[in-house]
Design an enzyme around this catalytic site. Structure first.
Site, PDB file in Angstrom:
ATOM      1  CG  PHE A 115     -30.626  19.153  30.668  1.00 22.43           C
ATOM      2  CD1 PHE A 115     -29.930  20.361  30.831  1.00 22.43           C
ATOM      3  CD2 PHE A 115     -31.987  19.281  31.045  1.00 22.43           C
ATOM      4  CE1 PHE A 115     -30.863  21.470  31.531  1.00 22.43           C
ATOM      5  CE2 PHE A 115     -32.729  20.023  31.547  1.00 22.43           C
ATOM      6  CZ  PHE A 115     -32.087  21.306  31.963  1.00 22.43           C
ATOM      7  N   PRO A 148     -28.667  10.948  22.937  1.00 23.08           N
ATOM      8  CG  PRO A 148     -28.585   8.752  23.624  1.00 23.08           C
ATOM      9  CD  PRO A 148     -27.621   9.791  22.874  1.00 23.08           C
ATOM     10  CG  LEU A 149     -29.241   9.604  28.029  1.00 14.88           C
ATOM     11  CD1 LEU A 149     -28.473   9.062  28.985  1.00 14.88           C
ATOM     12  CD2 LEU A 149     -30.866   9.379  28.331  1.00 14.88           C
ATOM     13  N   GLY A 150     -29.405  14.053  25.747  1.00 14.59           N
ATOM     14  CA  GLY A 150     -29.288  15.575  25.879  1.00 14.59           C
ATOM     15  C   GLY A 150     -28.172  16.042  26.697  1.00 14.59           C
ATOM     16  CE1 TYR A 180     -16.681  13.156  18.130  1.00 17.33           C
ATOM     17  CE2 TYR A 180     -16.777  10.842  18.705  1.00 17.33           C
ATOM     18  CZ  TYR A 180     -17.473  11.894  18.392  1.00 17.33           C
ATOM     19  OH  TYR A 180     -18.671  12.105  18.193  1.00 17.33           O
TER      20      TYR A 180
END
Length: 332
Positions: free
Chosen positions: A210, A205-207, A56
């Site tokens: 989106f 986990p929250l796309g 990263y």
């Protein structure tokens, strides 16, 4: 915050962890000190698991995490990954290297950047198709024996590869994408992890945001935001996927919580062996994500969400066309 144990013999961590990738770019520009403030605020809220990787921002994300945890190391469980030499923002791994020699150098470099004597969970970031996973895991076992790492993890592997790796040494953690709209691990990977006693870290986990419903159009994304290249965020796919998010919003309104809270609570209900690791730099979002650990969805609520986000209804591929699965683990 509620806590969970990661795998058999693994560390006890907050039921929701914090993914740190976005604090070093990929979702648009970041302001100086923003990430460090978010990490320290997360500690205050009870977060104890922090996920990063050496690829990263070419190691800058590990440095950021190390600075933020200075003086508070005992409060945190650090998960980082090696085996990927570099990565383009939001794109595919550029060079994979799972050789024992490289993994040792990568781990020692991560220790220096993080400013710690031991990494709590060290994961093979991707399986190098040129190197048997048994050899890569063997290198991690040496690091474990030397006390440089506390537990062994894998990232984005198939059920078969997980079993092979576990045959060399017990794997504590498997990190894989899992959310309301990405459920590929349910068929074979998650059952294998449970059979072996491996804890699951659910990344994205929250796309990629989106599922929070925060944006009404992909045009609202910053020009350097990698989500502009994601199939599920483009054109007709965006519109169709947004319909699912809007349907779930009715349940969120009924329960008096956010759509993000609903999505995380759904994941938490999939089993005590799973910890989602949403990323956020905003302090309000950190508190909202933590609140998901207190939300208990009824079986009817879960069934309702399962129906809304049934896999065949999701529009668009999991990855952009240019991003190929780096290893032979096609189901990972």
């Amino acid at each position: 915050m509620n806590q969970r144990k990661l795998g058999i013999g693994g560390p006890v961590v907050s039921a929701v962890g914090l993914g740190c990738m976005g604090m070093s770019g990929g979702y648009g520009a970041t302001s100086p000190g923003e990430g460090e403030r978010a990490i320290r605020h997360a500690l205050d809220l009870g977060y104890s698991l922090f996920d990063t990787a050496d690829f990263y921002a070419d190691g800058d994300n590990e440095r950021l995490l190390g600075r933020a945890l200075a003086g508070r190391r005992a409060e945190a469980v650090i998960v980082t990954r090696g085996g990927v030499r570099s990565r383009t923002p939001g794109g595919p791994p550029v060079v994979l290297d799972g050789t024992p020699e490289y993994l040792r150098r990568a781990c020692e470099a991560s220790l220096r950047r993080l400013g710690v004597e031991r990494i709590d969970v060290y994961c093979l970031g991707r399986v190098d198709p040129r190197v048997p996973v048994e050899e890569s895991v063997g290198a991690l076992v040496e690091l474990l024996t030397e006390g440089k790492i506390g537990h062994i993890g894998l990232s984005e592997v198939s059920a078969e590869t997980l079993r092979r790796a576990h045959g060399v040494h017990p794997v504590t953690v498997l990190e894989s994408e899992y959310s309301l709209w990405e459920r590929h691990i349910e068929d074979a990977i998650q059952p294998a992890a449970r059979e072996l006693g491996v804890g699951v870290l659910a990344h994205t986990p929250l796309g990629k945001g989106f599922l929070t419903g925060a944006l009404s159009s992909p045009d609202e994304l910053a020009q350097r935001d990698h989500r502009r290249n994601h199939p599920r965020w483009q054109g007709e796919n965006f519109r169709r996927n947004r319909e699912m998010v809007d349907e779930a919003a009715a349940l969120a309104t009924e329960l008096g919580v956010s759509r993000a809270c609903i999505a995380l609570a759904w994941l938490l209900a999939r089993g005590e062996d799973l910890v989602p690791i949403p990323g956020s730099r905003r302090l309000a979002h950190l508190a909202d994500n933590a609140a998901a650990t207190e939300l208990v969805l009824s079986p009817d609520h879960i069934a309702h969400l399962d129906g809304i986000f049934r896999p065949q209804r999701v529009s668009g591929a999991r990855h952009p066309a240019h991003r190929k699965q780096a290893s032979a683990d096609r189901d990972g």
